[in-house]
Enzyme design. Sequence first.
Site, mmCIF file in Angstrom:
data_model
loop_
_atom_site.group_PDB
_atom_site.id
_atom_site.type_symbol
_atom_site.label_atom_id
_atom_site.label_comp_id
_atom_site.label_asym_id
_atom_site.label_seq_id
_atom_site.Cartn_x
_atom_site.Cartn_y
_atom_site.Cartn_z
ATOM 1 N N ASP A 186 -4.956 3.486 -3.059
ATOM 2 C CA ASP A 186 -6.121 4.324 -3.361
ATOM 3 C C ASP A 186 -5.750 5.804 -3.353
ATOM 4 O O ASP A 186 -6.624 6.654 -3.236
ATOM 5 C CB ASP A 186 -7.241 4.042 -2.344
ATOM 6 C CG ASP A 186 -8.574 4.633 -2.774
ATOM 7 O OD1 ASP A 186 -8.748 4.905 -3.972
ATOM 8 O OD2 ASP A 186 -9.441 4.844 -1.890
ATOM 9 N N ASP A 198 -0.107 5.144 1.110
ATOM 10 C CA ASP A 198 -0.343 6.055 2.228
ATOM 11 C C ASP A 198 -0.288 5.319 3.556
ATOM 12 O O ASP A 198 -0.913 4.267 3.737
ATOM 13 C CB ASP A 198 -1.712 6.723 2.087
ATOM 14 C CG ASP A 198 -1.762 7.696 0.920
ATOM 15 O OD1 ASP A 198 -0.697 8.039 0.380
ATOM 16 O OD2 ASP A 198 -2.884 8.106 0.540
ATOM 17 N N ASP A 214 -2.365 -0.778 5.690
ATOM 18 C CA ASP A 214 -2.802 -0.230 6.977
ATOM 19 C C ASP A 214 -4.302 0.029 7.047
ATOM 20 O O ASP A 214 -4.898 -0.018 8.118
ATOM 21 C CB ASP A 214 -2.069 1.089 7.247
ATOM 22 C CG ASP A 214 -2.559 2.192 6.320
ATOM 23 O OD1 ASP A 214 -3.383 3.020 6.755
ATOM 24 O OD2 ASP A 214 -2.155 2.208 5.149
ATOM 25 N N ASP A 271 -3.223 12.632 0.206
ATOM 26 C CA ASP A 271 -4.292 13.589 -0.124
ATOM 27 C C ASP A 271 -4.390 14.662 0.952
ATOM 28 O O ASP A 271 -4.393 15.867 0.664
ATOM 29 C CB ASP A 271 -5.636 12.868 -0.251
ATOM 30 C CG ASP A 271 -5.706 11.960 -1.456
ATOM 31 O OD1 ASP A 271 -4.874 12.115 -2.370
ATOM 32 O OD2 ASP A 271 -6.602 11.093 -1.500
ATOM 33 N N ASP A 326 0.876 -1.157 0.000
ATOM 34 C CA ASP A 326 0.000 0.000 0.000
ATOM 35 C C ASP A 326 0.926 1.223 0.000
ATOM 36 O O ASP A 326 2.143 1.077 0.179
ATOM 37 C CB ASP A 326 -0.896 -0.051 1.241
ATOM 38 C CG ASP A 326 -1.763 1.190 1.399
ATOM 39 O OD1 ASP A 326 -2.249 1.703 0.378
ATOM 40 O OD2 ASP A 326 -1.929 1.650 2.547
#
Length: 294
Positions: free
Chosen positions: A104, A20, A189, A29, A18
């Site tokens: 994402d 972030d 996470d 973001d 992943d």
Amino acid sequence: MAYNSNNKNSNNIVVVFDFDKTIIDVDSDNWVIDELGFTDLFNQLLPTMPWNTLMDRMMKELHDKGKTIEEIKQVLRTIPIHPRVVPAIKSAHDLGCELRIVSDANMFFIETIVEHLGISELFSEINSNPGYVDERGTLRISPYHDFTKSSHGCSCGTCPPNMCKGLIIERIQQSLAKEGKKKMIYLGDGAGDYCPSLKLNTEDYVMPRKNFPVWDLISKNPMLIKAAIREWTDGQSLEMILIGTIEEIILEEEKEKMLTSAENNCKLQTISVGINNVHLEPILPRALRVSQSS
């Protein structure tokens, strides 16, 4: 998006990160919005639209208020990251692992950061929401899965409408199956990392960040996870557990190869000894029957 990641010392392991709060220490973001002074507007609009749609809207707001692409890039280059994460990524690559990202966030943010960190060439593939600069100089962010046209169909309940990481992992698994048996290590996470964790096989490993949403979800019923669970807390433990797991897998595979080689040699010796012990009767000419004359 696929990248060129030539690794001469390739092994049988694929590590999927992943981004972030896994590779970097914060949400990319939120970091951009907060650093450029648009937190209040973001919080005001957040209840009115999906996150991915909101980020696209916020990029338009940034452009309209005179914020440039270079200013966004500069903010991304200052994003916090634990000092042991980049060495961990480099070590995993040096040990022969194939590295991928499933996130994402968005492609523009991720590519800007990994290029700044000097690790972009280490990843064979990055899967994220498309991000590009349009003809007006505005950063546009679109969904990985266009949920305005159809649902991605995941029933897990923890995936956002624009991305099911579980479906991405299933696609990766299918492509890896064509290359032969490979083990996967998945690090994440967030709640969105729960679905892909459920897709992993018994020979795989999942590394959830402890006391984060994916850890909480897994902890509710660990028996639903087929993969071995190796939790981590920060960049230092990420490095220690990730590299330790990789070295453990490599060692086990070397043991299996040695055992298989020893078994094959044993079989060959048994066949050889068996042939030497065979007692061959001499081949004599067949007796002819003599007819008796009366």
